[in-house]
Each structure stands twice: as structure tokens, then as C-alpha cells.
Design an enzyme around this catalytic site. Sequence first.
Site, PDB file in Angstrom:
ATOM      1  N   ARG A 379       0.830  -1.205   0.000  1.00 53.52           N
ATOM      2  CA  ARG A 379       0.000   0.000   0.000  1.00 53.52           C
ATOM      3  C   ARG A 379       0.862   1.251   0.000  1.00 53.52           C
ATOM      4  O   ARG A 379       1.930   1.282   0.598  1.00 53.52           O
ATOM      5  CB  ARG A 379      -0.855   0.047   1.275  1.00 53.52           C
ATOM      6  N   SER A 443       8.184  -5.318   6.273  1.00 56.46           N
ATOM      7  CA  SER A 443       7.901  -6.411   7.217  1.00 56.46           C
ATOM      8  C   SER A 443       8.769  -7.646   6.994  1.00 56.46           C
ATOM      9  O   SER A 443       8.258  -8.749   6.780  1.00 56.46           O
ATOM     10  CB  SER A 443       6.444  -6.810   7.109  1.00 56.46           C
ATOM     11  N   ASP A 497       6.346  -4.117  10.440  1.00 57.49           N
ATOM     12  CA  ASP A 497       4.876  -4.005  10.503  1.00 57.49           C
ATOM     13  C   ASP A 497       4.339  -4.165  11.929  1.00 57.49           C
ATOM     14  O   ASP A 497       3.320  -3.571  12.281  1.00 57.49           O
ATOM     15  CB  ASP A 497       4.187  -4.993   9.557  1.00 57.49           C
TER      16      ASP A 497
END
Length: 710
Positions: A379, A443, A497
Site C-alpha cells: 500500500r 515487514s 509491521d
Amino acid sequence: MDLGGTNFRVLRVKVSDNGLQKVEMESQIYEIHEDLMRGSGTQLFDHIAECLANFMEKLKIKDKKLPLGFTFSFPCQQTKLDESILVNWTKGFKCSSVEGKDVVSLLRQAIKKRGDFDIDIVAVVNDTVGTMMSCGYDDQNCEVGLIVGTGTNACYMEEMRHIDLVEGDEGRMCINMEWGAFGDDGALNDIRTEFDHEIDMGSLNPGKQLFEKMISGMYMGELVRLILVKMAKEGLLFRGKLSSDLRTTGHFETRFVSAIENFARRLHKTVRKLLPDCEIRFVRSEDGSGKGAAMVTAVAYRLAAQHKARQKILEALKLSHQQLLEVKRRMRVEMEKGLGKETHAKAAVKMLPTYVCSTPDGTEKGDFLALDLGGTNFRVLLVRVRNGKRRSVEMHNKIYSIPLEVMQGTGEELFDHIVHCISDFLEYMGMKGVSLPLGFTFSFPCKQTNLDEGILLKWTKGFKATGCEGEDVVSLLKEAIHRREEFDLDVVAVVNDTVGTMMTCGYEDPYCEVGLIVGTGSNACYMEEMRNVELVEGDEGRMCVNMEWGAFGDNGCLDDIQTEFDLAVDELSLNPGKQRFEKMISGMYLGEIVRNILIDFTKRGLLFRGRISERLKTRGIFETKFLSQIESDCLALLQVRSILQHLGLESTCDDSIIVKEVCTVVARRAAQLCGAGMAAVVDKIRENRGLEFLKVTVGVDGTLYKLHPQ
């Protein structure tokens, strides 16, 4: 055993499935005298046990504990296959203290009292069901059972969705109609004659079983006798003369009617006339209903043995409270190793410093760009933070996918793709020329020396892009931005994350000091005391530690709880021997564990009738979202069926239930292991602060946590 009238049979049925479907039977008929039919329940069941013992003695099988199927042809309420509560006696039986009781228990007590043999009572069936099963062994189309003898009754296969008394909508269940009572509510009054009334008034149960009294053998001879008497009295027969025999109740037997009339032919003709559109075949049961009871027992016995075998296999995936406490203890040991300067290099759980030293306090404001890369989708976001009285966070985002060839290509291709997507987003937001500070959620395991520098230790979750491991991902991103020469961004922070999640939730809840991800992968972070973070200078305050707990167990400390299925999944993964804890918990692997168990069950003949579809043999075909769908399905197993159909599997109702159970066991273990890890983290924070009691919030993200119903 077949009990339904004045005689009862004991049978020994041998079924062999050597492809010939052979059934061998030996049987003996025993009488039940009238005084027994109307005596006490204890006497009746003692007599039955006596006959069983006699039969087994004769066949020299008294020392064996054989399964028994029991045909009991009276109206019963069944709650399971081996429990049957007598509603009321019919057919001239009137034994005391049996109505309202479970006949299986009564028989078990009678056998136990003797003590000279033992038997496993597996199934009680009604004689109609026994008959349907007897004939169904030879004719697969047999779905109705009919008895017309001393009494009458019928059964048939009904769709589960129509049976409100039993939960579940899938498949079919045999319904014992007890149709002898049809008309007891007055529905047949217009066709009942004076003779039917007379028979009923003289019976043991006036007003009951009215349909049966117009049909069955127990009453037909008497009906004929009453009509003959009336005709003779009116001078229409026998020149008006009556013999003493004809005057005597019960002296005109049903067998006389049978000798004169063909009942079966008339029945067949009527049914076909009423249903011209159906093709109905009547098959005479040569073996009564006893063989059918044995068939039901054989099936139940097979299912019970298979259930036991499945439970034994699943046992390894069921963790006890003690085991979970042990996992918590071991996680704590590994955490200490990761934090310690001397032990860090060899530690499986890396406990990486993040250089994030405080959670939000609500005074933050401004416009920021954010990138979130941690799986197959990523994103780009614009985040507007406003403070003051009405603090708010306004977000705009766009999701982009990362094709497999980019995930597993070169590092340059991967970062060029990311920058291309950022460019698209800035254009979409009309902000091409603006230079904004950027936060980068990345992440994967990184070693950080600063907030804006993260060196990738190793790829996980299916990523394989070359030229990235050992490099600073912020530099790789900056280089790609320069290559594009369209815009400039100030990369301020790179976070994991878990840290991102903790900070997101921390903006709303000041108690949030732990972050947890359970999605494609699994990981956690928490606020650790600086004095314990030996890799970073200074003892003051706290720092968020990215645990990288997915690698817990990579040193073998979880070997004793790993199952053969975990090993199979690990062996065929992109990183064998690595991320062992994650492979038992996270979304990327749970479906694969389930698939391996289903294949194992099927190979052992415990599922899908032993037939494996080609699709089920395909790695990764059983997606984790299926687990969520299957478990969210409270009653209707239809979703399970459609998922299994999609996998090319023809499933029965039982198969669907088994698949659901496997999903439940695998997901429960994942949640419990995750919980044991989390308990270790929270306990460490509590001890760090010397508290008896700790109040803390855990920020959680990840598709498995969000989408799985449990």
C-alpha cells in the site's frame, strides 16, 4: 438380533468385502410366550439375554466380544444410534417398566447380570430401517423400507434440511415414520367402518394405531371374521348359520386371508396407479430385518474405528495446558538469548532494536507519506495528522500488487516497481511536485542501527529478490527514486509491521505497548527496558524490540511438538528449517498443513472413500481463506461442500464434518501457540517493571486474525 413380534431371531452375520460382497448368515428363532409379552420388562430382557447366550454357546463364540445390531420394532425416540427410548408398546406387548426407558440400557443390564458373555451394542434400528438396509445391500436404489406383518410401518431417506428435530442441513437421514398411528387424530374417520370400530374397541390399545388396525396381519383375519358373522346373521351367507368357531374371536387367522388373496400384487398395483410418473420396484426381504441391523452395525463399527484412527492422528496437534506453559517458558529463554550481547549472534529469536523509543502522545501533526510492504500486496498512503481538540487522522491509500516474477526477480526490478507505484499514487492524489517525509513499513527481518536504516537479514514469506539481503532497504528505495528522476522524498523512518501496528493502536490507546501480526506471516514487538537491550548503548528509557519470533524453534527447541505434517510443510517450503514457529501459526502455511492431513487421512481410507483428487495433490491449493470460510460455517456444511468440490472432491456429509474438524484443530493449535508466545512477552514486561499486575493493550493486525471467525 430381531425383536418385533411373538418370535424373535438371533443371527450371526459375516460380511466380507473381498470384492464379492458376500454375506453369510446363521440364525435361530426363539419364542416369546404370552406371559412374557405381558409380564415385567426385567423378565423379557432376561429371556432375551438367555437366548443370546444359548445361541452363542451353540456357535462356540461366547468368548468373543462381537458388535451387536438390534432390530427393535416398536415406536422409539432415538437420540443416537445406540440409544432408543420406547415411546409405547404395540402389537400386543404390554411389559411393565419399559415405556420411557432406553431399551439398549435394559439389554446391557440383563447381559451384565448374567456375566457369562459380553457384547458391544452398536446400533438399534427399527425393523423398517433394517429391511431397507437388508435390501439396500443388494440394490443401491433401495431408499424406502416397508413392513406389512403383525404390524405395519414404513421408513424412507429424507433430506436433512427438512428434519427440524436434528441440527444440520447436509445430506439425508432415514426417517422411521411410525405410520401405524396415522388416523389417531381422526383423519381417517370418514373411511373407517363399523368393523374397524369394533376391532379397535376390543384391542389392547383403543383409539391408537388406527391405520395399522386396517392393514396389518394382527387384525386382518379378525376383520374378515366380523364381516362374515354379520353377513351370516343377516342371512346373506352360509344359509344364515354360524359355527362356534366363527363365533370365536381370533379364530379366523390372517393366514387364511393370505391363502385366498394376493396382498402383494394388490399393493404394487395401487402404488403404481397413484404414482404413474415414478418407476417403483418392490424387493422382498429374504432375510427379514436382522441382516439390515447387522449392516447398520457394520457401517457404524467401521465409522467408529475410522473415527478412532483419525483422533489418534490429530492427537499430536492438540496441546495440553502443560505443553503451552512449556512453550511460554522456552520463548522467554529464547528472548533472553536474543537480547544478550554474548548470545545474540547464535539466537534464533533475534530481538532486533528498532530505534523507536516512545509511543504517540497525541501532539503529532502534519502530512506524511507511508509505504507498507510485507506481502504480495503493498500500500501507498497519504496520512494527514491533525492535533488539538479534535485530533484526527485522515488517510488516503491505494493498494498495488506485486507479481510473482517481481517478488522473485532482482532487487532493482522490485524497487523500481515500488517507485512506479508511488509515482502513480502521487499523480492520483495530485501531489507530484510536493516533497513529503516518508515512513516505510518493511515487514521482513532487518538489523537497524538507526531509525532510517534497515539492513535486510533474510527474505521470508515467499520473497526471493536478489541483491537485497545484507543491504540497507532505505538506500535501495532512494536509489530507485533517483533512477526515476520524477520526485524526491525524505525517507525518515523504516519500521517493521509489528511496530507500525503498535504505533497505530497506540495513537488511540496509551496502554498499547505490544504489536502482534498474524497474517501471511507472524511476528511481535514490545517496549523493552533499554537496560535489557544490550545491543544498543544506554540504560535509560525504553525501546521497541522487533522480536522476529517467526524463527522461534529454528534451533530445535520446538521439535517435540512438531508433527509429521509440520515437517512435510517445512521440507517443501522456500526456506526449509527456517521460521519454524511461523510455519505452525501463520496464514501462509495453515492451509498446507490441513491439506497434508487430508491427504494422509485419504491414503488411510479415513476420508473421501480413499480417493484423492489430482487437485488435492497440488501444493498450496488449500488456501488459508478456506479455513476461515469453513470454520465460520455454523450449521450449513454447504460451504465446506462447495470448497471441496472446487478441489475436485466428491464429499459426503461425514467428509465435510471431518474436514471442518481438521481445520478447527489446526487453527486452534495456531491460536494457542501464538497465545503462549504472547503470554511470554506480557509476562516479561510485567517482570521488567516489578509489577504484580499489568494492564496492557496489544495492537493486532493480519488477515488471519481479522478474517478467521474464531
